[in-house]
Every structure is written in structure tokens, then in C-alpha cells.
Design a protein around this motif. Sequence first.
Motif, PDB file in Angstrom:
ATOM      1  N   ILE A 111      -7.771  -6.541  -2.447  1.00  0.00           N
ATOM      2  CA  ILE A 111      -8.343  -6.353  -1.114  1.00  0.00           C
ATOM      3  C   ILE A 111      -9.450  -7.375  -0.816  1.00  0.00           C
ATOM      4  CG2 ILE A 111      -9.557  -4.707   0.397  1.00  0.00           C
ATOM      5  CD1 ILE A 111      -7.874  -2.488  -0.904  1.00  0.00           C
ATOM      6  N   PRO A 130      -3.765   1.496  -7.062  1.00  0.00           N
ATOM      7  CA  PRO A 130      -2.680   1.685  -8.020  1.00  0.00           C
ATOM      8  C   PRO A 130      -1.610   0.595  -7.949  1.00  0.00           C
ATOM      9  CG  PRO A 130      -2.474   3.246  -6.208  1.00  0.00           C
ATOM     10  CD  PRO A 130      -3.804   2.567  -6.052  1.00  0.00           C
ATOM     11  N   CYS A 175       0.824  -1.219   0.000  1.00  0.00           N
ATOM     12  CA  CYS A 175       0.000   0.000   0.000  1.00  0.00           C
ATOM     13  C   CYS A 175       0.853   1.263   0.000  1.00  0.00           C
ATOM     14  CB  CYS A 175      -0.899  -0.011   1.230  1.00  0.00           C
ATOM     15  SG  CYS A 175      -1.835   1.509   1.438  1.00  0.00           S
TER      16      CYS A 175
HETATM   17  S1  SF4 Z   1      -5.981   2.040  -3.075  1.00  0.00           S
HETATM   18 FE1  SF4 Z   1      -4.323   0.583  -2.685  1.00  0.00          FE
HETATM   19  S2  SF4 Z   1      -2.496   1.847  -2.409  1.00  0.00           S
HETATM   20 FE2  SF4 Z   1      -4.264   3.195  -2.223  1.00  0.00          FE
HETATM   21  S3  SF4 Z   1      -4.682   3.291   0.007  1.00  0.00           S
HETATM   22 FE3  SF4 Z   1      -5.980   1.675  -0.854  1.00  0.00          FE
HETATM   23  S4  SF4 Z   1      -4.754  -0.187  -0.640  1.00  0.00           S
HETATM   24 FE4  SF4 Z   1      -3.368   1.517  -0.362  1.00  0.00          FE
END
Ligand code: SF4
Lengths: 197, 460
Positions: B373, B368, B308
Motif C-alpha cells: 500500500i 494477507p 484486495c
Molecule cells: S489488508 Fe489488504 S486485503 Fe485486507 S482490506 Fe486491506 S488491502 Fe484489502
Amino acid sequence: MNAKEEILARIGRALDGTEETVEVPRRYRRSLDEGTDVVELLIDRLVDYKANVHHGLESIEAALGEAKKVVVPADLPAGWRRGGAEYIEDDALATDELDGMDAVLTGCAAAVAVSGTIMLDAGPAQGRRAITLVPDHHVVVVGRDQIVGHLAQALPRLSRTDPQTWISGPSATSDIELQRVEGVHGPRRLDVVIADL
Amino acid sequence: MSTAFPKAAKVALGMPQLRSNLAHATGTIRGKRAAVAAELDDWEQLRDAASAVKADVQRHLPELLETFERNAIEAGAKVHWARDGAEANRIAARITREAGADEVVKVKSMATQEIELNEHFEAEGLAAWETDLAELIVQLAEDRPSHILVPAIHYNRTEIRDIFKGRMKDAPADLTDDPAALAEAARRHLRRRFLSAKVAVSGANFAIAETGSLVVVESEGNGRMCLTMPETLISIVGVEKLLPSFDDLEVFMQLLPRSSTGERMNPYSSIWTGRAEGDGPKDVHIILLDNGRTDVLADEVGRQALSCIRCSACLNVCPVYERTGGHAYGHVYPGPIGAILAPQLEPGRHDDLPYASSLCGACYEVCPVKINIPEVLVHLRQTGPHGAGEKAAMGAAQAVMARPGLWRAALRAARFFSRPWRRRGYVRRLPFPGSKWTVSRDLGVPPKESFRDWWKEHER
Ligand code: SF4
């Protein structure tokens, strides 16, 4: 075990049995389409960020506007010090002295058209980071041949381990109802002079 | 198991102002993100590269950390390692005192929120001043951040004006709720503090092994102030923040600003490598923080959460986040990323969070770095403590998720069958066996249109 040894040992245990290397597919772009007018694109992006754009070294005076006291890096070319402003060379000026400046005039290391990003890397005509931060008005000269289309073309032009600041428009915040407001702590006015150097 | 989320979510659902502020903000930012992502015809290739770089970093973490440390030290930085938050806080407090200071200015940093540095400093008689506008609002209000990127997203402009007038000593008497006026008030309030601070504390968006550099991405210039003006700089960096090489920025510095604020590039990015003669802090410290990250790394499915980059795109598309806000999650990382990261970082304390999702998959589509998830959510539901009903429901969910067509059909079916039990748009109770699942949470939420359809429609 000290903290470093312990953390590394934990990582070693966590990775136990994990395959070695992940191949990174780098099929993304490293340049814009051929024939893109990068100068025009840069100007478009800068205007979008509410920066002011000027053309030619002779426009420096106009870019400085009302500024009377202008801090400059000691190695700023003499030909850039135009108009009636008082040019004060930064020789480790104290913070309060910097705070009394109306504007700062510098060059840059590179500019990325597609994102409207001007990059400083402490190289020629750029000075230390504080001088482009404390004054409320930054005038930056960008040479036409310093402009590239894509971020990947700009990175090789930077001095990697010197302090860098990438600037895309004036200071801004969107913290209140996500409405962009120009100007919080960094220079609230950004003037870009595009010139043949 | 913990039932904190369902309770807190119920409270949040009863706060209409909060919900309308959130809906407005997340709606705006979704649109901006979608527009700037669509500008790049290689967006998917960038995501593929970013995802692989991060996975590779995780495989090579020991070598990369040692390379980073060596290069940073060579450039004049002092590198410290911290097993947990308490150790990192102790080190930061000691450096602050050794610098002869009793206060620090701070750049917004998720890592320091995670380890509760401000609270620790206060307990030690030191002050930590937030300088990011949103963080300042939250600190003045003695509240907690509710969003990774826009921590004060739950306040509207009038509420912010009232906070400034009530809590900020030097706020102008005639302060209006115009965002420009509010920003000006914050500038004046913090200016002296920036120009006289001896010590700053930051996090980092990226740590580059090849050069020993740190990168901080921001908008307001408060980051530049903190990173440039004080004599001493302390940066607290999670061990997962590494990138192998400087050139990797060509990927991540395209993805991060577009995913996060929906801009082509954020106004300011600072990159520094140890100390620079005559430029910026003379005493540069880096604290490499574990604090549960190595445990996350040990889980082969769960470890993708370590990729992340804290862009917050997943929060902004999440129907559950939009309805409950960040506080309901009870952790500094809210939204979909919080639902997979919090229970892994603090095992046993957030076991209900993996259920705070309708598994619609929008988070995965915008992420990105392509963190899957929903996959991790289902995995955590299966491996965490839970009742039999949840296990059954989630086992089925995972089976259909493997086949997207079936999954969409299942969502539509759930929507249909939940209709009689729907009250004000929320499923209060499902018939057995679903009842086991909804009894402790109102947020099974198959929305009227499936969220996937809804999101496709609203993405423009
Ligand atoms: S979209 Fe992906 S990179 Fe962005 S905060 Fe959520 S988990 Fe993290």
C-alpha cells in the motif's frame, strides 16, 4: 460491442505488455504436525465457539434436548433416530413447516480440526441447505474418520459443485462493539455428536 | 485537487464519541487478528502464495473470466456483464421486476455499496433491505457504513439501542443495550422478511473459475438466508474476484477469516455453483462488474489494489483511520485500501486520499495478500495532480522508503522536528517546505513513538 466484448477488450488493452505467468510458491502447510490428536483439537475449537460436544450415537437424544419435532433428511440412517422425538423427513417441506421444527439432525461431509469447521456438501445424511438453516437448533453427527487436521486435507473430500455450507460454531455477530454474541439468524444452538460411524 | 478528506477529517477529529468507539473497536480487533495469525507458523508462506495467485489471476483475467462464465452457465446460472455501476443496477432491477418482486433482501456486499444499488432501486420504486446487523443499523440510521467489515463500528451499544427504538417499528418497548438483546431484536425484525423474500442480492468473496462457483463468507446466517430461501438470487461480482481453482480456497480461507474478524474461521461460508435441483434458488444470476477495475488493471503499480480481499485488516492498524473514521474518506472503501483504490476507481474525485497516510507501512505488514500500500500511495502521489510542495515531500518519502533503516530514521526525525508545532497530538503546521504539505491536512501525524514502533508494541 456488447458489455462482455468491451470489458474483455479493456482487459486486453490494460494487460498489454505484461509478462505472462506468475509462479505461485506453495510452501505453506497442508497438514498439521504428525501425532496431533485431531479429535481433541476439534473438540477444543468447538467448545471455544460455544458449540456443545457429545460422544457416541447414543448421545443423540441428549443432544436433541427438549426438541420434539426434528426434521431429518430422508436418507438419515435409521439408527440415528433415537429417543422420543418425532422425526419428520424433509420431502420439500414448505418454509413455514420448517419454521415450526424444534431442531434438525444431519450428518456432514468432513470436519477440519484446526479451525473447528464442519462441512456440509449436500451429500449423504445432509439434506438441502434450508433444513440446516431455518430450525433454531442443529445437531450434527461427525464421524471420527471424517475429521481431518487441516483445511487442505478436507477440500478433496468435498463434492465441489454441490451446494456447500461450512459451519464453525453457531450463528454469531460481532457487529456491536466487536463483542461476539451467539445467535442471530442461523441456528443459535449447535450440538456436535462425535461418533464411530 | 480535491480537499474533501482534510475537511471531513477535521470534522471527525472533533467528535470524541466517534473517536473513542473507533479506538476501542480497532484496538480489540488488532489484538485478535495478531493472535490468530501468530498461531499459524506458515502465515508468511500463505501470504506469499495468496499474493502470487492474485497477481497471476490479473495476468490471466480474460481466460479466467471466460472459463468462469462457461462453467457457471453449464451449472444453470445466467451470467451478465456490466461495464459500470449503472449497467449492473439496471440489470439487477430488471431481474427483480421480472421475478414479480418489488423488494430484495441483501447480504452485505461492498460491490453493491460501491455501485449504490440501494439508491438506484429506491429511485426505481424498488426496496433493498440490508440484513447484516451492522448494515441494518446503518440503514435504519440513514447513515453510511464507516468500515468494510463492521460498518456500524462508529456506534456504541447505547447509540444502537436508540436507533432501534426510534426507527425499528417492531422493536420491543423495553429493549436494553445488551448486545444479545439487540441481536435478538434484529432476528425478529428480519425473520419474516427472510422467509418470504422472493429475490436476494449478494456479492461474493471469491469466484472460482474452474467450477463456476461463488463463495460468500459471513457470521450471522443472514447470508445463508439470502442465498438459500428466495427463488431468485442475483450476485454482483467484481471481475477481480476470481480464483483459478477450488483448491485455492486452502490459502484464502485461512487468510481471510483470521485477517478479518480475527477468528480461526468465520461461522458460515456458503459455496454454490449455478442451480441445484431442489436446493435453494431456481433462478440464479451473476453480474460480472467492471466499474473502473480495468482502468486500475492498466496501471502496473496500482493494479495490486485489485488483489484486495476486503478483510479490513489495514483499516484496523491505520493511525489515520483510527483517528478519522471511515466517513472522512468519502468513499465506500475507507482506510489504506480506500486511499489507493478510490482514486483509481474514480479518477479525479479522490486525489487527496493518497495523502491520507503517514506511510508508516503497518497496512502492508498485515495485508494477507501483501499489497504494498505505501508503494501505491507514493506512486499515486507522483502520478496524480498535486502541488509542488507535495511532490517534493513525496519524492523524498519514496527515496527513503526504499531503505527501511533510513525511513525509520526519517520518521523519528519528523517526529522530533514536528514537536513544537504539535497541538493535541496533531501536527497542524510544519516549517517550510513541509508547510506546503501540512497546510491542507492536519494528518501528517508522525505520532510520538513512530507508528511502526507503536504498532510492533500493540500487535501482541
Ligand atoms: S489488508 Fe489488504 S486485503 Fe485486507 S482490506 Fe486491506 S488491502 Fe484489502
